[in-house]
Design a protein around this motif. Sequence first.
Motif, short mmCIF file in Angstrom:
data_model
loop_
_atom_site.label_atom_id
_atom_site.label_comp_id
_atom_site.label_asym_id
_atom_site.label_seq_id
_atom_site.Cartn_x
_atom_site.Cartn_y
_atom_site.Cartn_z
N LEU A 38 35.82 20.95 -10.23
CA LEU A 38 36.01 20.79 -11.68
C LEU A 38 34.84 20.05 -12.31
O LEU A 38 34.36 20.41 -13.39
N HIS A 42 32.14 21.56 -15.12
CA HIS A 42 31.98 20.96 -16.44
C HIS A 42 30.71 20.12 -16.57
O HIS A 42 30.59 19.34 -17.51
N ASP A 48 31.03 17.42 -22.08
CA ASP A 48 32.05 18.10 -21.30
C ASP A 48 32.27 17.38 -19.96
O ASP A 48 33.40 17.21 -19.51
N ILE A 52 35.81 15.62 -18.57
CA ILE A 52 36.52 15.92 -17.32
C ILE A 52 36.60 14.69 -16.43
O ILE A 52 37.61 14.47 -15.76
N ARG A 55 39.47 12.77 -17.79
CA ARG A 55 40.75 13.41 -17.46
C ARG A 55 41.13 13.22 -16.00
O ARG A 55 42.30 13.15 -15.66
#
Length: 65
Positions: A38, A42, A48, A52, A55
């Motif tokens: 991931l 990103h 971006d 991530i 997150r």
Amino acid sequence: MEVLLEELYVDDGLEGLLGKPPNELQVRQYPQAIAAALILRHSWRADDLACILERLGMKNGKKST
């Protein structure tokens, strides 16, 4: 696992990070491999990538506590 990585359009960079091909990972290593995939997916834009990392609960590349 392979299908997920294909869907994330991850290249050989993931293997370099993991130190082995994804198909040689043990099941317990999957969460880290998915997180790395991931992050790679990103990483093209700084904003971006920052999103991530946040997150995933990471800050400055380290797990937040």
